[in-house]
Design an enzyme around this catalytic site. Structure first.
Site, PDB file in Angstrom:
ATOM      1  N   ASP A  11      39.102  26.649  29.718  1.00  0.00           N
ATOM      2  CA  ASP A  11      39.232  26.691  31.173  1.00  0.00           C
ATOM      3  C   ASP A  11      37.944  26.163  31.793  1.00  0.00           C
ATOM      4  O   ASP A  11      36.853  26.619  31.450  1.00  0.00           O
ATOM      5  CB  ASP A  11      39.489  28.131  31.633  1.00  0.00           C
ATOM      6  CG  ASP A  11      39.975  28.201  33.079  1.00  0.00           C
ATOM      7  OD1 ASP A  11      40.426  27.166  33.617  1.00  0.00           O
ATOM      8  OD2 ASP A  11      39.917  29.295  33.660  1.00  0.00           O
ATOM      9  N   TYR A  16      35.800  24.833  35.453  1.00  0.00           N
ATOM     10  CA  TYR A  16      35.355  25.482  36.700  1.00  0.00           C
ATOM     11  C   TYR A  16      34.958  24.338  37.614  1.00  0.00           C
ATOM     12  O   TYR A  16      33.838  24.231  38.060  1.00  0.00           O
ATOM     13  CB  TYR A  16      34.165  26.376  36.328  1.00  0.00           C
ATOM     14  CG  TYR A  16      33.637  27.348  37.343  1.00  0.00           C
ATOM     15  CD1 TYR A  16      34.462  28.263  37.981  1.00  0.00           C
ATOM     16  CD2 TYR A  16      32.270  27.382  37.622  1.00  0.00           C
ATOM     17  CE1 TYR A  16      33.939  29.178  38.879  1.00  0.00           C
ATOM     18  CE2 TYR A  16      31.744  28.303  38.515  1.00  0.00           C
ATOM     19  CZ  TYR A  16      32.584  29.202  39.144  1.00  0.00           C
ATOM     20  OH  TYR A  16      32.062  30.123  40.021  1.00  0.00           O
ATOM     21  N   HIS A  30      35.474  26.027  45.115  1.00  0.00           N
ATOM     22  CA  HIS A  30      35.676  27.327  44.459  1.00  0.00           C
ATOM     23  C   HIS A  30      34.365  27.850  43.869  1.00  0.00           C
ATOM     24  O   HIS A  30      34.018  29.024  44.065  1.00  0.00           O
ATOM     25  CB  HIS A  30      36.734  27.192  43.362  1.00  0.00           C
ATOM     26  CG  HIS A  30      36.892  28.431  42.525  1.00  0.00           C
ATOM     27  ND1 HIS A  30      37.437  29.600  43.015  1.00  0.00           N
ATOM     28  CD2 HIS A  30      36.556  28.694  41.229  1.00  0.00           C
ATOM     29  CE1 HIS A  30      37.440  30.523  42.058  1.00  0.00           C
ATOM     30  NE2 HIS A  30      36.903  30.008  40.965  1.00  0.00           N
ATOM     31  N   GLU A  65      44.631  32.707  40.106  1.00  0.00           N
ATOM     32  CA  GLU A  65      43.818  31.512  40.315  1.00  0.00           C
ATOM     33  C   GLU A  65      44.760  30.315  40.256  1.00  0.00           C
ATOM     34  O   GLU A  65      45.469  30.118  39.266  1.00  0.00           O
ATOM     35  CB  GLU A  65      42.718  31.381  39.251  1.00  0.00           C
ATOM     36  CG  GLU A  65      41.621  32.426  39.430  1.00  0.00           C
ATOM     37  CD  GLU A  65      40.375  32.160  38.588  1.00  0.00           C
ATOM     38  OE1 GLU A  65      40.487  31.506  37.533  1.00  0.00           O
ATOM     39  OE2 GLU A  65      39.290  32.616  39.004  1.00  0.00           O
ATOM     40  N   ASP A  74      45.881  31.333  36.383  1.00  0.00           N
ATOM     41  CA  ASP A  74      44.909  32.046  35.550  1.00  0.00           C
ATOM     42  C   ASP A  74      44.668  33.424  36.146  1.00  0.00           C
ATOM     43  O   ASP A  74      43.695  33.664  36.864  1.00  0.00           O
ATOM     44  CB  ASP A  74      43.614  31.218  35.491  1.00  0.00           C
ATOM     45  CG  ASP A  74      42.577  31.844  34.577  1.00  0.00           C
ATOM     46  OD1 ASP A  74      42.952  32.680  33.737  1.00  0.00           O
ATOM     47  OD2 ASP A  74      41.389  31.495  34.717  1.00  0.00           O
ATOM     48  N   TYR A 133      30.850  39.794  33.154  1.00  0.00           N
ATOM     49  CA  TYR A 133      30.720  38.361  32.880  1.00  0.00           C
ATOM     50  C   TYR A 133      29.316  37.856  32.575  1.00  0.00           C
ATOM     51  O   TYR A 133      29.160  36.752  32.063  1.00  0.00           O
ATOM     52  CB  TYR A 133      31.352  37.540  34.005  1.00  0.00           C
ATOM     53  CG  TYR A 133      30.481  37.271  35.208  1.00  0.00           C
ATOM     54  CD1 TYR A 133      29.939  35.998  35.409  1.00  0.00           C
ATOM     55  CD2 TYR A 133      30.218  38.261  36.142  1.00  0.00           C
ATOM     56  CE1 TYR A 133      29.148  35.739  36.518  1.00  0.00           C
ATOM     57  CE2 TYR A 133      29.436  38.009  37.239  1.00  0.00           C
ATOM     58  CZ  TYR A 133      28.901  36.746  37.431  1.00  0.00           C
ATOM     59  OH  TYR A 133      28.118  36.501  38.519  1.00  0.00           O
ATOM     60  N   LYS A 173      40.053  38.088  32.191  1.00  0.00           N
ATOM     61  CA  LYS A 173      40.847  36.859  32.191  1.00  0.00           C
ATOM     62  C   LYS A 173      41.899  36.803  31.088  1.00  0.00           C
ATOM     63  O   LYS A 173      42.946  36.184  31.259  1.00  0.00           O
ATOM     64  CB  LYS A 173      39.918  35.651  31.954  1.00  0.00           C
ATOM     65  CG  LYS A 173      38.900  35.428  33.030  1.00  0.00           C
ATOM     66  CD  LYS A 173      39.517  34.618  34.132  1.00  0.00           C
ATOM     67  CE  LYS A 173      38.464  34.155  35.113  1.00  0.00           C
ATOM     68  NZ  LYS A 173      39.089  33.459  36.228  1.00  0.00           N
TER      69      LYS A 173
END
Ligand code: MN
Length: 413
Positions: A125, A127, A132, A197, A231, A242, A251
């Site tokens: 995934d 970013y 965002h 998401e 997501d 995180y 996640k």
């Protein structure tokens, strides 16, 4: 130019026009899974088509079409997979097509069950939306230094969990986990900040050897096609866990995808420029030509026994980092790709609140709840809410769409 006409009855504004012809895996009651192609409200049974000899000039063993997944088919390579799509386009356009007499080849989508279309190998995934990343950096950390120093230099990503990627219509339970209230020690409870998401995923269609690298110019040869990707994220679990190694249990409990894989070839007419990148990126990340796609995206929330409300309208074209750059970066160290690997874009947000791709951003981390069309308030997703994502391209009267991905959040187990 809208020049192709099909003899199949395709409703106006259908995502599954004669120009699209996406691949999926479907089954009918008491019948084995097989490959289908969506056209309008129907599915063309590609296995049956092949058995009847309509694809014989392509020299593909019919068995590849009677399959639980698309991987074997995709592994034949774009030359073959494109040829199948183009042959089907021809057969569905020709008004004297022999298929017109074979009504059993076309199945109503409402009579079929759609399955996860690929056996997903590794899942990454990214970013890659600057809006965002800026919004999340502001909400989780520092509004004045929202983007980390690396962000404009490389497409940030992490390796996710492929085992929990599910197809549309599969409902999920609210995850439980460890969270840290501001004024107490950590606690274990059901997530209080369940979120979606809005992302798009793409399926790797060609493998590399360990040690190989793929350039930005070659990268799109490695993409079979794209899907909608939700997501699902538990924000309260995420924010506590995180640092320093990134996303984990906030996640990996589920991500949902749409069942039809729209090929990159079908998306060709909808190419657009990528946003300007400043500072200039390193040579291995530089691209030429139109490397982005104009894909309209939307998210709706439908509370139980109520109507849906659109909470976000965004577009894939906002992506700062293109798929070509993501693949070049992913392989620059020699990391190998396999057919069936899934890459996702990261949340796709635009510049305005109505284009934010997560409730975290829309509700400013819960500080500004929104009011849905039925009067209900939402900061995050409630139990029995269904989240629906849709996406389509449209140009010169041609529409190519993704259908939808939806899933309901059930109470924690
Ligand atoms: Mn994500």
């Amino acid at each position: 130019m809208n020049t192709l006409k099909t003899w199949v009855n395709v409703p106006e504004n259908s995502d599954f026009s004669i120009y699209n012809l996406p691949f999926g895996i479907f089954s009918l009651k008491n019948k084995k899974r097989r490959i289908g192609i969506a056209i309008g409200t129907q599915i063309l049974d590609v296995y049956a088509l092949s058995k009847l000899g309509h694809l014989k000039e392509l020299s593909i063993d019919s068995k590849v079409f009677k399959n639980k997944y698309l991987n074997d088919f995709i592994s034949l390579g774009k030359e073959k997979t494109n040829a199948v799509r183009l042959k089907v386009q021809e057969l569905l356009s020709d008004k004297d097509s022999p298929l017109r007499e074979l009504s059993s080849l076309l199945i109503k989508q409402e009579d079929a069950t759609m399955h996860l279309p690929v056996k997903i190998g590794d899942y990454t995934d990214f970013y890659s939306s600057i809006e965002h990343a800026t919004n999340v950096g502001s909400l989780f950390r520092d509004p004045d230094n929202a983007l980390m120093p690396n962000w404009r230099h490389l497409p940030v990503g992490y390796h996710g969990r492929s085992s929990s990627i599910i197809v549309t219509g599969v409902d999920i339970h609210r995850p439980k986990g460890q969270t840290k209230p501001a004024d107490s020690a950590p606690i274990y409870q059901a997530s209080q900040r369940m979120d979606f998401e809005l992302e798009m995923g793409y399926i790797i269609g060609k493998k590399t050897k360990l040690g190989d690298t793929v350039t930005t110019d070659e990268a799109e040869e490695y993409i079979f096609g794209k899907v909608l990707f939700n997501d699902w994220t538990a924000r309260d679990i995420q924010v506590w866990e995180y640092i320093p190694l990134g996303p984990f249990l906030g996640k990996n409990f589920a991500s949902s995808i749409s069942p039809w894989i729209v090929t990159l070839e079908a998306l060709e007419p909808f190419r657009v420029e990528t946003p300007e990148q400043k500072p200039t990126v390193l040579p291995y990340l530089q691209t030429t030509g139109l490397k982005n796609y104009n894909i309209n995206l939307e998210v709706a929330i439908q509370p139980q026994d109520s109507k849906e409300s659109i909470v976000c309208k965004s577009n894939f074209k906002y992506m700062y980092w293109s798929m070509a750059q993501q693949i070049a970066h992913h392989t620059v160290n020699g990391c190998n790709l396999n057919v069936g690997d899934m890459m996702a874009s990261g949340t796709i947000s635009g510049k305005t609140t109505d284009s934010y791709g997560s409730m975290l951003e829309i509700s400013k981390a819960g500080k500004q709840p929104i009011t849905l069309d039925d009067g209900e308030k939402r900061s995050f997703i409630h139990d029995y809410d269904t989240v629906i994502m849709r996406g389509f391209c449209e140009k010169d009267g041609i529409r190519v769409g993704f259908g939808e991905v939806k899933g309901m959040v059930l109470p924690a187990l």
